[in-house]
Design an enzyme around this catalytic site. Structure first.
Site, PDB file in Angstrom:
ATOM      1  N   HIS A 240       0.807  -1.220   0.000  1.00  0.00           N
ATOM      2  CA  HIS A 240       0.000   0.000   0.000  1.00  0.00           C
ATOM      3  C   HIS A 240       0.846   1.279   0.000  1.00  0.00           C
ATOM      4  O   HIS A 240       0.768   2.103  -0.907  1.00  0.00           O
ATOM      5  CB  HIS A 240      -0.910   0.035   1.232  1.00  0.00           C
ATOM      6  CG  HIS A 240      -1.747  -1.183   1.432  1.00  0.00           C
ATOM      7  ND1 HIS A 240      -2.899  -1.425   0.712  1.00  0.00           N
ATOM      8  CD2 HIS A 240      -1.612  -2.234   2.287  1.00  0.00           C
ATOM      9  CE1 HIS A 240      -3.439  -2.564   1.111  1.00  0.00           C
ATOM     10  NE2 HIS A 240      -2.685  -3.076   2.065  1.00  0.00           N
ATOM     11  N   ASP A 241       1.606   1.475   1.084  1.00  0.00           N
ATOM     12  CA  ASP A 241       2.211   2.792   1.336  1.00  0.00           C
ATOM     13  C   ASP A 241       3.251   3.222   0.304  1.00  0.00           C
ATOM     14  O   ASP A 241       3.323   4.417  -0.022  1.00  0.00           O
ATOM     15  CB  ASP A 241       2.807   2.830   2.746  1.00  0.00           C
ATOM     16  CG  ASP A 241       1.731   2.672   3.816  1.00  0.00           C
ATOM     17  OD1 ASP A 241       0.550   2.917   3.513  1.00  0.00           O
ATOM     18  OD2 ASP A 241       2.068   2.306   4.952  1.00  0.00           O
TER      19      ASP A 241
END
Length: 311
Positions: A240-241
């Protein structure tokens, strides 16, 4: 000239890899790193920032701890995903330096004030610290170029059926960020679930053979386990990040749309939902650039290329 950024994060395996990517990229100048509670408790996420910067030999970057709980709610953590330390898996060093004595908001404000050009804020955890900054320093809004967040989704949830974890932890803070008038770039689950790292990619990173690529592979070994649950239907683990940093480095590998986004703070079933006005039904002007797709191979190649920086 390198793009000045502040990273606000809650490490977290994918936050840690976002830090690795940012600090391997000469296009970016990381001016400060602040920690938020989320993936683990505030003490542990702050310690994990310090451990990662110790590993990456960057004690020169100012670090400060942030809010210990959301604006109006009790804290929820994701220890089932990230383990007891928040970065379970590899043997990481103990911190070799201390954080600054002030708060995350104070460090962010000081960094913005002292910068000769507007600064991009990258926020990969709950939006609590960023919302506190926006509310307490309206005079500094003009010094913020944009806010790039990992959070939310269009019609998906990974913590509740309607909500992504980071937004669910502090929906009031996220709503402040989206309605601030500052350009927001949103990396939500629609794109991050396509940014999956497969087992073969982990072995590719491991084969790069430097100490940092080895640790990244070990972080991913642990992170992969949670995502093997067949309910997700994933081949690998969604990273995700790092999508936030990857978008700053190579926006061309992402597909985006300009849309209005609001955050549901009340709903019985939908608290923490990011409501994306995909079909322009509200008449509201777009307030966010929403990532909707990614060239997965281009994303993996970017990570592999930057991991070689640490040779």
């Amino acid at each position: 000239m390198a793009l000045p950024i502040i990273i606000d994060c809650d490490p977290g395996h994918d936050d840690a890899i976002a830090l690795v990517l940012a600090l391997a990229s000469p296009e970016l100048e990381v001016k400060a790193i602040t920690s938020s509670a989320g993936n683990q408790t505030p003490e542990k996420t702050l310690r994990n920032v310090l451990r990662m910067l110790t590993l990456l030999k960057r004690p020169d970057i100012p670090v400060a701890g942030g809010a210990v709980k959301p604006l109006m709610r009790e804290l929820i953590i994701a220890d089932n995903v990230h383990g007891e330390s928040g970065l379970d898996g590899p043997a990481l060093p103990e911190p070799s330096f201390a954080p600054q004595s002030g708060t995350a908001v104070e460090l962010m404000a000081k960094t913005l004030r002292e910068s000769s050009q507007p600064v991009t804020i990258v926020s990969t955890g709950p939006q609590t610290n960023v919302a506190l900054l926006l509310n307490s320093h309206p005079e500094l809004h003009a010094k913020i170029a944009r806010i790039v967040i990992m959070g939310g989704a269009m019609g998906l949830g990974n913590w509740t059926p309607a909500a992504e974890f980071n937004i669910y932890v502090d929906p009031e803070a996220a709503e402040i960020v989206f309605q601030s008038g500052i350009p927001v770039v949103m990396a939500g689950l629609n794109v991050t679930h396509k940014a999956q790292i497969h087992a073969a990619d982990i072995e590719r990173f491991r084969a790069i053979g430097n100490p940092i690529s080895t640790i990244v592979a070990e972080l991913l070994d642990f992170f992969m386990e949670y995502h093997k649950d067949e309910k997700w239907g994933f081949v690998g683990a969604p990273l995700h990040d790092p999508c936030t940093i990857a978008w700053l480095l190579k926006p061309e590998i992402f597909t985006t749309v300009e849309r209005w986004v609001g955050v549901e703070t009340q709903g019985k079933y939908t608290q923490g939902m990011t409501v994306v006005d995909y079909y322009f039904l509200t008449g509201n002007k777009p307030n966010a650039t929403v990532m909707v797709d990614v060239d997965r191979q281009g994303f993996v190649d970017l990570l592999a290329e930057r991991l070689q920086y640490y040779a």
